[in-house]
Scaffold this motif. Structure first.
Motif, mmCIF file in Angstrom:
data_model
loop_
_atom_site.group_PDB
_atom_site.id
_atom_site.type_symbol
_atom_site.label_atom_id
_atom_site.label_comp_id
_atom_site.label_asym_id
_atom_site.label_seq_id
_atom_site.Cartn_x
_atom_site.Cartn_y
_atom_site.Cartn_z
ATOM 1 N N PRO A 50 45.468 40.951 28.443
ATOM 2 C CA PRO A 50 44.582 40.657 27.326
ATOM 3 C C PRO A 50 45.360 40.502 26.011
ATOM 4 N N GLY A 51 44.868 39.593 25.178
ATOM 5 C CA GLY A 51 45.483 39.433 23.875
ATOM 6 C C GLY A 51 46.729 38.580 23.854
ATOM 7 N N GLN A 52 47.088 37.925 24.965
ATOM 8 C CA GLN A 52 48.253 37.043 25.010
ATOM 9 C C GLN A 52 47.882 35.664 24.465
ATOM 10 N N ARG A 53 48.731 35.146 23.563
ATOM 11 C CA ARG A 53 48.487 33.817 23.027
ATOM 12 C C ARG A 53 49.157 32.775 23.928
ATOM 13 N N LEU A 54 48.382 31.790 24.365
ATOM 14 C CA LEU A 54 48.873 30.716 25.214
ATOM 15 C C LEU A 54 48.863 29.411 24.442
ATOM 16 N N THR A 55 49.879 28.584 24.668
ATOM 17 C CA THR A 55 49.909 27.239 24.100
ATOM 18 C C THR A 55 49.874 26.237 25.237
ATOM 19 N N ALA A 56 49.324 25.060 24.961
ATOM 20 C CA ALA A 56 49.172 24.043 25.994
ATOM 21 C C ALA A 56 49.545 22.680 25.436
ATOM 22 N N GLU A 57 50.140 21.848 26.306
ATOM 23 C CA GLU A 57 50.432 20.462 25.956
ATOM 24 C C GLU A 57 50.253 19.608 27.186
ATOM 25 N N ALA A 58 50.039 18.328 26.965
ATOM 26 C CA ALA A 58 49.761 17.427 28.089
ATOM 27 C C ALA A 58 50.583 16.158 27.970
ATOM 28 N N THR A 59 50.959 15.626 29.121
ATOM 29 C CA THR A 59 51.578 14.308 29.229
ATOM 30 C C THR A 59 50.656 13.444 30.077
ATOM 31 N N GLY A 60 50.222 12.319 29.524
ATOM 32 C CA GLY A 60 49.322 11.462 30.276
ATOM 33 C C GLY A 60 47.944 12.074 30.385
ATOM 34 N N GLY A 61 47.287 12.221 29.294
ATOM 35 C CA GLY A 61 45.963 12.837 29.264
ATOM 36 C C GLY A 61 45.803 13.675 28.010
ATOM 37 N N THR A 62 44.703 14.384 27.920
ATOM 38 C CA THR A 62 44.429 15.236 26.761
ATOM 39 C C THR A 62 44.081 16.643 27.219
ATOM 40 N N ILE A 63 44.359 17.603 26.347
ATOM 41 C CA ILE A 63 44.027 18.986 26.660
ATOM 42 C C ILE A 63 43.448 19.654 25.424
ATOM 43 N N SER A 64 42.482 20.502 25.633
ATOM 44 C CA SER A 64 41.815 21.182 24.528
ATOM 45 C C SER A 64 41.347 22.560 24.982
ATOM 46 N N PRO A 65 41.531 23.578 24.138
ATOM 47 C CA PRO A 65 42.261 23.595 22.866
ATOM 48 C C PRO A 65 43.770 23.571 23.109
ATOM 49 N N ARG A 66 44.577 23.493 22.055
ATOM 50 C CA ARG A 66 46.025 23.535 22.191
ATOM 51 C C ARG A 66 46.548 24.966 22.211
ATOM 52 N N GLU A 67 45.746 25.900 21.751
ATOM 53 C CA GLU A 67 46.099 27.324 21.775
ATOM 54 C C GLU A 67 44.869 28.139 22.139
ATOM 55 N N ALA A 68 45.095 29.265 22.804
ATOM 56 C CA ALA A 68 43.999 30.177 23.143
ATOM 57 C C ALA A 68 44.571 31.569 23.364
ATOM 58 N N VAL A 69 43.725 32.582 23.209
ATOM 59 C CA VAL A 69 44.127 33.972 23.419
ATOM 60 C C VAL A 69 43.355 34.505 24.615
ATOM 61 N N THR A 70 44.077 35.164 25.526
ATOM 62 C CA THR A 70 43.424 35.694 26.715
ATOM 63 C C THR A 70 42.437 36.789 26.345
ATOM 64 N N GLY A 71 41.300 36.825 27.062
ATOM 65 C CA GLY A 71 40.275 37.811 26.811
ATOM 66 C C GLY A 71 40.548 39.121 27.541
ATOM 67 N N ALA A 72 39.544 39.955 27.575
ATOM 68 C CA ALA A 72 39.680 41.264 28.213
ATOM 69 C C ALA A 72 40.003 41.144 29.699
ATOM 70 N N ASP A 73 39.618 40.021 30.302
ATOM 71 C CA ASP A 73 39.897 39.805 31.729
ATOM 72 C C ASP A 73 41.262 39.157 31.958
ATOM 73 N N GLY A 74 42.029 38.938 30.879
ATOM 74 C CA GLY A 74 43.355 38.336 31.011
ATOM 75 C C GLY A 74 43.337 36.833 31.213
#
Length: 245
Positions: free
Chosen positions: A1-25
């Motif tokens: 929980p509470g880990q910040r994740l970043t995301a990027e895509a090649t050939g397509g789109t992704i949303s959101p670009r950042e997110a924080v894991t919830g209580a369930d990880g």
């Protein structure tokens, strides 16, 4: 929980670009693949040295380049090993084939003029395969086939010999072993240079799977790192370096 994740895509789109894991990880992203070509999403944990996690959307294979497997340069020869680079080339986890290779590996097949080839390695971005023996010098049509469809046919010229070198190593005080592919049916006709000097070809033998070992006579007086090159007819190999004690 509470880990910040970043995301990027090649050939397509992704949303959101950042997110924080919830209580369930867990965290949720929406990835929309492109219609053709490579569609890949990559996720990283911020502040972590762990390699990115990849998610690849399967699609029809796309061929970008076909090269000699040793030199990674254009130049295919009958009986030699070649490499395909592209997208969506395999549909399962990367796999190496056991000797002598198979026609279908990681869900991928390579066909030349509607003739199956032997596949040695396959993942979604690369395939190594053996060019069928006995092909006359000409242009051929190559396809990658998977359960997602067939790639567009790609024209490639195949010659009787087009040497590519993997590596070279000193053998004792008077010989140099050179390992390559695409040396044709009679590699003894090759000419060689080491450090710019001619080196006589003494022996040559096939290594199962499309590679060849060539034994050269070591030119007198050479020491240290020296460039090695082979030539068969008008076709020259790439250069590899041998360390001579």
């Amino acid at each position: 929980p509470g880990q910040r994740l970043t995301a990027e895509a090649t050939g397509g789109t992704i949303s959101p670009r950042e997110a924080v894991t919830g209580a369930d990880g867990q965290a949720t992203f929406t990835f929309t693949p492109a219609g053709v070509g490579l569609s890949e999403a990559r996720f990283r944990v911020e502040g972590s040295n762990v390699a990115a996690t990849r998610a690849v959307a399967l699609g029809r294979p796309v061929i970008e380049r076909i090269v000699n497997a040793a030199s990674f340069l254009p130049g295919l020869a009958t009986g030699g090993i070649a490499t395909i680079f592209g997208a969506n080339l395999a549909t399962t986890e990367p796999r190496d084939a056991t000797f002598p290779g198979v026609a279908r590996l990681a869900g991928a097949e390579v066909w030349i003029n509607n003739r199956p080839t032997t596949v040695l390695y396959a993942d979604d971005r690369q395939i190594n395969f053996v060019v069928p023996r006995g092909l006359a010098p000409a242009d051929y049509t190559l396809e990658v086939r998977t359960s997602e469809g067939n790639s567009a046919g790609t024209r490639v010229f195949i010659d009787v010999a087009w040497p590519g070198l993997f590596q070279a190593a000193a053998q004792g005080s008077d010989r140099i072993a050179v390992y390559g592919t695409g040396l044709g049916v009679d590699p003894l006709i090759a000419t060689a240079t080491v450090g710019g000097q001619e080196a006589a070809v003494q022996l040559a033998g096939e290594i199962p799977g499309g590679a060849t070992e060539v034994i050269l006579e070591r030119p007198v007086g050479l020491r240290g790192a020296q460039p090695v090159r082979l030539r068969i007819g008008q076709r020259e190999s790439n250069v590899v370096v041998v360390e001579l004690p």
